[in-house]
Structure formats: C-alpha cells, structure tokens
Design a protein around this motif. Structure first.
Motif, PDB file in Angstrom:
ATOM      1  N   LEU A  47       0.806  -1.213   0.000  1.00  0.00           N
ATOM      2  CA  LEU A  47       0.000   0.000   0.000  1.00  0.00           C
ATOM      3  C   LEU A  47       0.847   1.275   0.000  1.00  0.00           C
ATOM      4  O   LEU A  47       0.284   2.368   0.046  1.00  0.00           O
ATOM      5  N   ALA A  48       2.189   1.115  -0.080  1.00  0.00           N
ATOM      6  CA  ALA A  48       3.106   2.260  -0.037  1.00  0.00           C
ATOM      7  C   ALA A  48       2.828   3.124   1.194  1.00  0.00           C
ATOM      8  O   ALA A  48       2.703   4.345   1.117  1.00  0.00           O
ATOM      9  N   LEU A  49       2.729   2.471   2.368  1.00  0.00           N
ATOM     10  CA  LEU A  49       2.390   3.159   3.607  1.00  0.00           C
ATOM     11  C   LEU A  49       3.613   3.794   4.246  1.00  0.00           C
ATOM     12  O   LEU A  49       4.705   3.221   4.231  1.00  0.00           O
ATOM     13  N   THR A  50       3.421   4.955   4.842  1.00  0.00           N
ATOM     14  CA  THR A  50       4.435   5.583   5.672  1.00  0.00           C
ATOM     15  C   THR A  50       4.031   5.417   7.127  1.00  0.00           C
ATOM     16  O   THR A  50       2.935   5.826   7.523  1.00  0.00           O
ATOM     17  N   PHE A  51       4.892   4.803   7.910  1.00  0.00           N
ATOM     18  CA  PHE A  51       4.613   4.577   9.330  1.00  0.00           C
ATOM     19  C   PHE A  51       5.127   5.754  10.150  1.00  0.00           C
ATOM     20  O   PHE A  51       6.216   6.273   9.919  1.00  0.00           O
ATOM     21  N   HIS A  52       4.318   6.183  11.123  1.00  0.00           N
ATOM     22  CA  HIS A  52       4.713   7.228  12.060  1.00  0.00           C
ATOM     23  C   HIS A  52       4.742   6.632  13.461  1.00  0.00           C
ATOM     24  O   HIS A  52       3.848   5.858  13.834  1.00  0.00           O
ATOM     25  N   SER A  53       5.728   7.014  14.225  1.00  0.00           N
ATOM     26  CA  SER A  53       5.881   6.434  15.559  1.00  0.00           C
ATOM     27  C   SER A  53       4.858   6.963  16.546  1.00  0.00           C
ATOM     28  O   SER A  53       4.627   6.355  17.593  1.00  0.00           O
ATOM     29  N   ASP A  54       4.239   8.113  16.229  1.00  0.00           N
ATOM     30  CA  ASP A  54       3.233   8.652  17.134  1.00  0.00           C
ATOM     31  C   ASP A  54       2.243   9.511  16.357  1.00  0.00           C
ATOM     32  O   ASP A  54       2.457   9.872  15.192  1.00  0.00           O
ATOM     33  N   ALA A  55       1.135   9.834  17.034  1.00  0.00           N
ATOM     34  CA  ALA A  55       0.060  10.594  16.392  1.00  0.00           C
ATOM     35  C   ALA A  55       0.508  12.004  16.033  1.00  0.00           C
ATOM     36  O   ALA A  55       0.099  12.558  14.999  1.00  0.00           O
ATOM     37  N   GLU A  56       1.353  12.608  16.861  1.00  0.00           N
ATOM     38  CA  GLU A  56       1.794  13.976  16.595  1.00  0.00           C
ATOM     39  C   GLU A  56       2.525  14.069  15.267  1.00  0.00           C
ATOM     40  O   GLU A  56       2.303  14.993  14.477  1.00  0.00           O
ATOM     41  N   SER A  57       3.403  13.120  14.994  1.00  0.00           N
ATOM     42  CA  SER A  57       4.120  13.113  13.716  1.00  0.00           C
ATOM     43  C   SER A  57       3.157  12.982  12.553  1.00  0.00           C
ATOM     44  O   SER A  57       3.291  13.669  11.534  1.00  0.00           O
ATOM     45  N   LEU A  58       2.160  12.113  12.716  1.00  0.00           N
ATOM     46  CA  LEU A  58       1.208  11.892  11.628  1.00  0.00           C
ATOM     47  C   LEU A  58       0.380  13.132  11.332  1.00  0.00           C
ATOM     48  O   LEU A  58       0.215  13.524  10.170  1.00  0.00           O
ATOM     49  N   VAL A  59      -0.155  13.783  12.363  1.00  0.00           N
ATOM     50  CA  VAL A  59      -1.055  14.910  12.108  1.00  0.00           C
ATOM     51  C   VAL A  59      -0.315  16.103  11.517  1.00  0.00           C
ATOM     52  O   VAL A  59      -0.926  16.944  10.850  1.00  0.00           O
ATOM     53  N   ARG A  60       0.981  16.203  11.736  1.00  0.00           N
ATOM     54  CA  ARG A  60       1.749  17.281  11.119  1.00  0.00           C
ATOM     55  C   ARG A  60       1.855  17.101   9.604  1.00  0.00           C
ATOM     56  O   ARG A  60       2.039  18.076   8.867  1.00  0.00           O
ATOM     57  N   THR A  61       1.722  15.862   9.147  1.00  0.00           N
ATOM     58  CA  THR A  61       1.922  15.531   7.738  1.00  0.00           C
ATOM     59  C   THR A  61       0.625  15.461   6.956  1.00  0.00           C
ATOM     60  O   THR A  61       0.569  15.841   5.780  1.00  0.00           O
ATOM     61  N   ALA A  62      -0.435  14.999   7.584  1.00  0.00           N
ATOM     62  CA  ALA A  62      -1.647  14.618   6.859  1.00  0.00           C
ATOM     63  C   ALA A  62      -2.510  15.818   6.487  1.00  0.00           C
ATOM     64  O   ALA A  62      -2.598  16.804   7.218  1.00  0.00           O
ATOM     65  N   ASP A  63      -3.173  15.696   5.342  1.00  0.00           N
ATOM     66  CA  ASP A  63      -4.231  16.625   4.954  1.00  0.00           C
ATOM     67  C   ASP A  63      -5.586  16.145   5.455  1.00  0.00           C
ATOM     68  O   ASP A  63      -6.502  16.947   5.647  1.00  0.00           O
ATOM     69  N   ILE A  64      -5.702  14.840   5.621  1.00  0.00           N
ATOM     70  CA  ILE A  64      -6.925  14.212   6.128  1.00  0.00           C
ATOM     71  C   ILE A  64      -6.506  13.277   7.251  1.00  0.00           C
ATOM     72  O   ILE A  64      -5.656  12.399   7.041  1.00  0.00           O
ATOM     73  N   VAL A  65      -7.073  13.461   8.439  1.00  0.00           N
ATOM     74  CA  VAL A  65      -6.752  12.611   9.587  1.00  0.00           C
ATOM     75  C   VAL A  65      -7.979  11.776   9.929  1.00  0.00           C
ATOM     76  O   VAL A  65      -9.088  12.307  10.070  1.00  0.00           O
ATOM     77  N   ASN A  66      -7.755  10.493  10.077  1.00  0.00           N
ATOM     78  CA  ASN A  66      -8.831   9.556  10.405  1.00  0.00           C
ATOM     79  C   ASN A  66      -8.529   8.905  11.749  1.00  0.00           C
ATOM     80  O   ASN A  66      -7.416   8.408  11.974  1.00  0.00           O
TER      81      ASN A  66
END
Length: 390
Positions: A239-258
């Motif tokens: 799925l060409a996924l990028t893993f983030h170690s925590d939620a903070e890292s993910l929300v800084r990157t995403a345009d859509i957060v689920n």
C-alpha cells in the motif's frame, strides 16, 4: 417461566418512527462467508431467527434471538430504555446473567452497575467496540466480555471513504444548494478539491483502519498510519504506507486525519487544542471510532477558526447525543447518528455472531478467541491486542 430460567437483557436502538417493519429497498443482501483477513463470518448452529437484510438491530427486531432464548426456557428482555435509575435496563440488570448491547445504543456497564449485577456472567457487544463496558471492573468481577469482531469493519470503512469524499469535494453544502432550488456553482466549488495527491493518515490501522487504507489506495493519495503494533512490511510495501511512531508526527503531515483506535484512558481526548495546533491549516478530521477520542469544544473551535476545514463522523459522547450538542450545528460538519457500523448488511453478521456466542455460552463450549475481550479476569483474544485496563 421455569425457575431454572436465566435472564438475557438486550439493549437495542428504538424502532423506526414510521413503524416496524420498514419497507425494504432490496430483497436480499450479498453473502459474505470470509473476511479479508481470512476470518470466517459468524457460523451459528442452525438458521438464525431472521432473514438477512432485515432490520434486526432495533427493539422489535430483537436480533432475531427470541425463539432461540425462549426455546431454552430462558427470559429475553429487549429495551432501548437505558438512562436513569428507573430505566428498564437498571430495573432488570440485577437479575441478568447476560447483557447484550450495541455500541450504537450502548448500555454503559459502569463499575457501579457491575457492582449491582451480581448474576452477570457475559457482557456481549452486538457489533464491535466494548468500551461502553468498564473492562477493569468486568475483569475483577469475573465477567466475560465478548464482541462480534470483524462483523462490521467493512461497513465502517466504507463510511469513512464516503466521508473523505463528501468533505473534500464539499458535497453536503452543494447538495443543499441543489435541494433548495439553487444553482450556486461558485459557492459549491470554493471549498471543493480533489483527493488525489493529498496525504491521508489514520491513527489506528487495525481491521477498520487497514480496510480504509486499502479502499483509498486507488484514489492516488499518499497513505500514512500510526498504531502500537506496526503492520507487516509486506502490507506497508503493498500500500506504499508511511509509518509514524506517534500521532503527533502523523497529524503534522496529513491533509486528512482519520481516527480508528479504541478508547481507553490513555487515548481519551487525544485530539485537543494542542493537537489541532500541530495540524496543517485546513486539515479534514474524520472520527468513526469513539466520541471521547476528541475534546468536544476543541473541535468546535478548530472548525470555527478554520484550523480544520471540516469534521465528520458518527460517534458522540454521550450517546445518544443531546439535542443541544454543538457538533449538530457547527459549520462544515458531516455528522450522523452512530450508524456507520449498523447497515442492514452488517446487522446480518453481528446478529448471527451474537447468536453464535450465546450458543457457545449456553452450550458450555469455548467462545471464539477473536470474539473475546475479557475472559478469566484478564484481557483476552482481540481485547489483549486492542485495549488496556488502565
């Protein structure tokens, strides 16, 4: 009623306002025998007490359980009255051996209620999600907690995909213009974008979260996820996924957060003012997991300020949501009552799974490991992978 009868207390949402049964749109639903992860769909002994595709999740539908329960000489009480000390639920709880509740119309089994339910042995969720049960108190009391794992995962995942498209394409306001006789093209498209090329991140990539990622892959989004247990590298590559170690890292990157993670003490109000401040301006937030994962008024502030473009989901706290809940009327919301996991298709599976679990319980045979949340005084089965007691 024979003296050996055991009480099954079942909480379901109310019947349609127009009466029961409704007029069904379709004559049948597809048969799903195996889920994407290889788990078999529910396999109760004998036919269920309903026709697949019927509305069985409401009070009159009774999950199709009445004939089975009464054939054993037991008592079945079905209600939607769960609020307050004089509710039907509270009156019948002290003598109940089994409590069945949906996450869609939860009977909150608090520590106090569990202390009064001296005969309670099985708390069964007709669906997925058992955080309406105080799992620590249930474990201490020796109560088995079970749910119909996997029964509505795809139902919720499809709902998430719908919300992604509805929010980003500004569908809901545009439909309102059409419905009211307007032709306001400029107003419709001033908040409308393509999802292609956006970054989508899910906090939680279990059965539902992974199903969402699989369904969004063909749309050309960049896919991100975070969770306690990292996915298999083969799935990440597929799925060409990028893993983030925590939620903070993910929300800084995403345009859509689920949000697709369980609710327990450490995830309560995970999304608050501080977390919103870390998001890109104009992020879309979707929550079909649990209402208390987000701080209610922080969501309203973020939408009103434009820090997030829109908020959508179908989970609230408390449930049912009061009429004055601000999410009902805040701008750019795509909220619905908690219905994503209770399509007629899902009901056929979670009702059949409820029957399967009851047959195991009353028959003295083991409940499927994947259905177990708490057993033998500890987290078990799916519960050991998804929940925490503290």
């Amino acid at each position: 009623m024979r003296t050996s009868a055991r009480r099954v207390l079942c909480v379901l949402y109310p019947d349609p306002v127009a009466g029961y049964p409704p007029k069904y749109v379709r004559n049948a639903i597809p048969e799903i025998d195996v889920y994407a992860n290889g788990q078999t769909a529910p396999t109760p002994q004998g036919p269920p007490g309903f026709q697949p595709g019927q509305l069985v999740g409401c009070v009159s539908g009774e999950l199709g359980l009445r004939h089975y329960v009464e054939s054993l000489g037991h008592e079945l009480i079905v209600t939607s009255d769960v609020d307050g000390p004089d509710s039907v639920f509270d009156r019948y709880l002290p003598e109940a051996e089994v409590v069945i509740s949906q996450p869609f119309w939860p009977a909150y089994l608090t520590e106090e209620r569990i202390s009064r339910a001296k005969k309670l042995k099985l708390a069964l969720t007709a669906g997925v999600g058992s955080d309406h049960v105080d799992l620590g108190a249930a474990a201490q009391a020796g109560i088995t907690v079970a749910e119909v794992t996997g029964s509505n995962s795809v139902s919720v995942a499809e709902h998430v995909v719908m919300l992604v498209l509805a929010l980003v394409r500004n569908y809901l306001p545009s439909h309102a213009f059409s419905e009211l006789g307007g032709w306001n093209i400029a107003e419709c498209v001033e908040r409308s974008y393509d999802v292609e090329g956006m970054h989508f991140g899910t906090i939680g990539a279990g059965r539902i979260g992974l199903a969402v990622l699989r369904r969004l892959k063909p749309f050309g989004l960049h896919l991100h996820y975070t969770q306690r247990h990292r996915l298999d590298p083969a799935i990440e590559d597929e799925l060409a996924l990028t893993f983030h170690s925590d939620a903070e890292s993910l929300v800084r990157t995403a345009d859509i957060v689920n949000l697709q993670l369980p609710l327990y003490p450490s995830t309560e109000y995970l999304i608050n003012d501080a977390m919103f401040a870390k998001m890109k301006r104009g992020t879309y937030l979707i929550n079909t997991a649990r209402g208390k994962l987000v701080e209610r008024d922080a969501v309203v502030r973020a939408v009103q300020s434009g820090q997030i473009a829109a908020y959508a989901g179908d989970v609230w706290f408390p449930e049912p949501a009061p009429t004055g809940h601000p999410w009902r009327t805040m701008p750019f919301n795509g909220m619905t009552p908690h219905m994503s996991g209770t399509t007629l298709s899902a009901q056929a599976r979670y009702a059949a799974g409820t029957l399967e679990i009851l047959q195991c319980y009353f028959g003295g045979t083991p409940i499927r490991e994947e259905y177990l949340i708490v057993d033998g005084g500890r987290l078990a089965g799916t519960g050991s992978q998804s929940y925490q007691l503290t």
